[in-house]
Design a protein around this motif. Sequence first.
Motif, PDB file in Angstrom:
ATOM      1  N   THR A 164       0.832  -1.205   0.000  1.00  0.00           N
ATOM      2  CA  THR A 164       0.000   0.000   0.000  1.00  0.00           C
ATOM      3  C   THR A 164       0.866   1.255   0.000  1.00  0.00           C
ATOM      4  O   THR A 164       1.048   1.895  -1.029  1.00  0.00           O
ATOM      5  CB  THR A 164      -0.938  -0.006   1.223  1.00  0.00           C
ATOM      6  N   VAL A 165       1.425   1.575   1.134  1.00  0.00           N
ATOM      7  CA  VAL A 165       2.252   2.785   1.244  1.00  0.00           C
ATOM      8  C   VAL A 165       3.465   2.708   0.317  1.00  0.00           C
ATOM      9  O   VAL A 165       3.866   3.696  -0.294  1.00  0.00           O
ATOM     10  CB  VAL A 165       2.715   2.984   2.698  1.00  0.00           C
ATOM     11  N   PHE A 166       4.029   1.508   0.174  1.00  0.00           N
ATOM     12  CA  PHE A 166       5.222   1.319  -0.650  1.00  0.00           C
ATOM     13  C   PHE A 166       4.881   0.751  -2.023  1.00  0.00           C
ATOM     14  O   PHE A 166       5.760   0.217  -2.713  1.00  0.00           O
ATOM     15  CB  PHE A 166       6.225   0.402   0.060  1.00  0.00           C
ATOM     16  N   ILE A 204       3.141  10.606  13.353  1.00  0.00           N
ATOM     17  CA  ILE A 204       2.697   9.864  12.177  1.00  0.00           C
ATOM     18  C   ILE A 204       1.319   9.281  12.479  1.00  0.00           C
ATOM     19  O   ILE A 204       1.145   8.604  13.495  1.00  0.00           O
ATOM     20  CB  ILE A 204       3.701   8.751  11.844  1.00  0.00           C
ATOM     21  N   PRO A 205       0.329   9.512  11.623  1.00  0.00           N
ATOM     22  CA  PRO A 205      -1.017   8.965  11.874  1.00  0.00           C
ATOM     23  C   PRO A 205      -0.970   7.460  12.092  1.00  0.00           C
ATOM     24  O   PRO A 205      -0.204   6.751  11.422  1.00  0.00           O
ATOM     25  CB  PRO A 205      -1.778   9.327  10.591  1.00  0.00           C
ATOM     26  N   PRO A 206      -1.774   6.938  13.022  1.00  0.00           N
ATOM     27  CA  PRO A 206      -1.738   5.501  13.345  1.00  0.00           C
ATOM     28  C   PRO A 206      -1.955   4.600  12.127  1.00  0.00           C
ATOM     29  O   PRO A 206      -1.269   3.583  11.988  1.00  0.00           O
ATOM     30  CB  PRO A 206      -2.865   5.341  14.375  1.00  0.00           C
ATOM     31  N   LEU A 207      -2.926   4.927  11.256  1.00  0.00           N
ATOM     32  CA  LEU A 207      -3.178   4.089  10.097  1.00  0.00           C
ATOM     33  C   LEU A 207      -1.973   4.067   9.170  1.00  0.00           C
ATOM     34  O   LEU A 207      -1.603   3.011   8.630  1.00  0.00           O
ATOM     35  CB  LEU A 207      -4.418   4.579   9.346  1.00  0.00           C
ATOM     36  N   LEU A 208      -1.352   5.219   8.969  1.00  0.00           N
ATOM     37  CA  LEU A 208      -0.174   5.286   8.108  1.00  0.00           C
ATOM     38  C   LEU A 208       0.960   4.465   8.690  1.00  0.00           C
ATOM     39  O   LEU A 208       1.672   3.749   7.971  1.00  0.00           O
ATOM     40  CB  LEU A 208       0.253   6.743   7.922  1.00  0.00           C
ATOM     41  N   ARG A 209       1.120   4.543   9.983  1.00  0.00           N
ATOM     42  CA  ARG A 209       2.179   3.775  10.650  1.00  0.00           C
ATOM     43  C   ARG A 209       1.911   2.275  10.544  1.00  0.00           C
ATOM     44  O   ARG A 209       2.826   1.490  10.263  1.00  0.00           O
ATOM     45  CB  ARG A 209       2.258   4.204  12.116  1.00  0.00           C
ATOM     46  N   THR A 229       7.332   8.038   4.422  1.00  0.00           N
ATOM     47  CA  THR A 229       8.688   8.554   4.634  1.00  0.00           C
ATOM     48  C   THR A 229       8.682  10.078   4.744  1.00  0.00           C
ATOM     49  O   THR A 229       9.495  10.646   5.467  1.00  0.00           O
ATOM     50  CB  THR A 229       9.633   8.106   3.508  1.00  0.00           C
ATOM     51  N   ARG A 230       7.774  10.744   4.031  1.00  0.00           N
ATOM     52  CA  ARG A 230       7.657  12.194   4.192  1.00  0.00           C
ATOM     53  C   ARG A 230       7.193  12.538   5.611  1.00  0.00           C
ATOM     54  O   ARG A 230       7.676  13.506   6.218  1.00  0.00           O
ATOM     55  CB  ARG A 230       6.677  12.767   3.172  1.00  0.00           C
ATOM     56  N   ALA A 231       6.236  11.754   6.127  1.00  0.00           N
ATOM     57  CA  ALA A 231       5.779  11.983   7.495  1.00  0.00           C
ATOM     58  C   ALA A 231       6.886  11.705   8.496  1.00  0.00           C
ATOM     59  O   ALA A 231       7.048  12.427   9.494  1.00  0.00           O
ATOM     60  CB  ALA A 231       4.557  11.115   7.791  1.00  0.00           C
ATOM     61  N   ALA A 232       7.677  10.651   8.238  1.00  0.00           N
ATOM     62  CA  ALA A 232       8.798  10.336   9.130  1.00  0.00           C
ATOM     63  C   ALA A 232       9.841  11.443   9.099  1.00  0.00           C
ATOM     64  O   ALA A 232      10.427  11.797  10.131  1.00  0.00           O
ATOM     65  CB  ALA A 232       9.430   9.008   8.723  1.00  0.00           C
ATOM     66  N   GLU A 233      10.075  12.010   7.933  1.00  0.00           N
ATOM     67  CA  GLU A 233      11.027  13.116   7.812  1.00  0.00           C
ATOM     68  C   GLU A 233      10.562  14.317   8.608  1.00  0.00           C
ATOM     69  O   GLU A 233      11.368  15.032   9.219  1.00  0.00           O
ATOM     70  CB  GLU A 233      11.177  13.497   6.343  1.00  0.00           C
ATOM     71  N   ASP A 248       3.640  -3.224   5.278  1.00  0.00           N
ATOM     72  CA  ASP A 248       4.414  -3.245   4.033  1.00  0.00           C
ATOM     73  C   ASP A 248       5.852  -3.686   4.276  1.00  0.00           C
ATOM     74  O   ASP A 248       6.441  -4.419   3.468  1.00  0.00           O
ATOM     75  CB  ASP A 248       4.396  -1.860   3.386  1.00  0.00           C
ATOM     76  N   LEU A 249       6.437  -3.238   5.383  1.00  0.00           N
ATOM     77  CA  LEU A 249       7.809  -3.645   5.680  1.00  0.00           C
ATOM     78  C   LEU A 249       7.889  -5.154   5.896  1.00  0.00           C
ATOM     79  O   LEU A 249       8.856  -5.799   5.469  1.00  0.00           O
ATOM     80  CB  LEU A 249       8.321  -2.899   6.918  1.00  0.00           C
ATOM     81  N   GLU A 250       6.876  -5.705   6.540  1.00  0.00           N
ATOM     82  CA  GLU A 250       6.867  -7.156   6.722  1.00  0.00           C
ATOM     83  C   GLU A 250       6.800  -7.861   5.376  1.00  0.00           C
ATOM     84  O   GLU A 250       7.516  -8.847   5.133  1.00  0.00           O
ATOM     85  CB  GLU A 250       5.671  -7.558   7.592  1.00  0.00           C
ATOM     86  N   ARG A 251       5.951  -7.346   4.475  1.00  0.00           N
ATOM     87  CA  ARG A 251       5.860  -7.935   3.139  1.00  0.00           C
ATOM     88  C   ARG A 251       7.184  -7.796   2.386  1.00  0.00           C
ATOM     89  O   ARG A 251       7.671  -8.746   1.759  1.00  0.00           O
ATOM     90  CB  ARG A 251       4.753  -7.247   2.346  1.00  0.00           C
TER      91      ARG A 251
END
Length: 530
Positions: free
Chosen positions: A61-63, A156-161, A139-143, A167-170
């Motif tokens: 999704t995010v990635f 960082i919004p909970p849903l985005l996190r 990554t923009r939110a993390a920045e 995605d990182l797990e995938r």
Amino acid sequence: MERDVIHHISFPNELGLSQAKLKDIVHDLNSFILFELYATLSPMNITETIQTTRADLAGLTVFSHLKKRPLLTAFIKLLEITQSANIAVNPDVGGGLKLVRRWACFTKAFIGNSARRFTHGSFYEAIAFLVRTADNPFTRAAESAITNKIAAGKTIPPLLRAAAAADLERLGRIAAFDISQLGFHIADLLRKAGLENAAQNIEAEARAFWAAEGKAASVTPELFPRNENWSAALPAFIEYIRTHGAGDLGLYHAFSWAGDDRKNKPEHGKLRPVEKCDPVRLSDLSGYEDQRSIVIANTLRFLEGKPANNLLLYGDRGTGKSATVKAVCNEYADRGLRLLEVHKKDLFQLPVILKTLDLRAMPFIVFIDDLSFEVLDDSFTGLKALLEGGVEVRPPNVVIYATSNRRHLIKERIADRPGPGAGNPSDGEVRAFDTMQEQFSLADRFGLTVVFTSPNQDEYLSIAEFIARKRGLLGAAKDSGEGSDDNAGEALKLFRENALRWERWFNGRSPRTAVQYVDWVAAGTGFPWE
């Protein structure tokens, strides 16, 4: 599959074979063992792995934007054609050729990706690199999630996190995909289609993938360790983005503005990374310590979130104004400082440049080199308003550093000054004094003006000697030859004499001239006057 099994094989030389022949035998034995190890794996295993990997890719999704990168695009198509291949039932050559083409496209994309200096040549590291340099809403939110004095801390919004963690797990599972096993599976399918030569070639490439992964496995990745769930690295990943920046800001610290020359398209433009930035550091510069101390102090205040001034570095040509700005940016790049060079032709795009930088959290120095104007145009007026006096304020993460050989930045004419010749009817200017004030107003709006003047003879020689010693051309001694042996003293004397001849023959005394002279000395050739 144990990747180091072949390294434990011993082959006693009891037959009197040459070393080269032994290597050939061991190579063939390695190939046989690899093939036999793969043959013991159930085809169902690779089929299931392909299916779950395709599901992971589809679920991003995010990635999800990473699927548009050449490597993953080719990988997705390769998995699709491999899974849909019906060669076992209908062993036609056409299906085999499609497999060959898709494997070739994937290998080409992988080689192109691995050729970049940021990857390590393995599929695992290639995927980790794509994730580490991703530019997306997360990554923009993390920045921007910075609790410092430049940008207000944001969460960082909970849903985005949560979406990023999933995605990182995938992506961790995707990175761990065994490309060599896939290559052997494809080779097996090609043999069923009667393409033996193609099968052997792909097996050879699969072994290369196998070896690359085995070699890279001994290196612990910076953010995403092997055999671990990548979602566990989320806090460390956020911290990495926070300190390095998202996307290209995490890879480069110097950029230039790639603007649109068409003035009817002022909203078009982007940051273009400078891959080969001038590596000059503060330790490479000699002289002008007082001037540099002002630039350094202002830059440190800026990095600490304190009020900082825009700077105008004015002075004689070749005195190191631009080098000072670049050296300061290189010195503090590891603290998040980024440099954006804007050319004079793009100054009319300053509003869109500032909006672009305002969306980022990293501190930027907007660098305008050799700033000057022939006439009072829109760029002049826009820059003046930006520096001070305009309705739109400069973003808190931006300061402007400009260099110029002109104190007042714009060409002056006698007719522009009050007195005789002022208000010449041919110029159409009645209020000449107002014109002069307008010309001076831009320079006055820089908070600090740092003046670089040409060095005197001793300063010029000191700079030339400093550069030569840095390059090992005059030894490591810091004195002027006093206490050194006769040969060293004579060498230094000749060096200084030629340095003076050089500045008289060419560009006059300046640090730039000193560099040019030392470059000539380093080449070891004779001088023009000899």
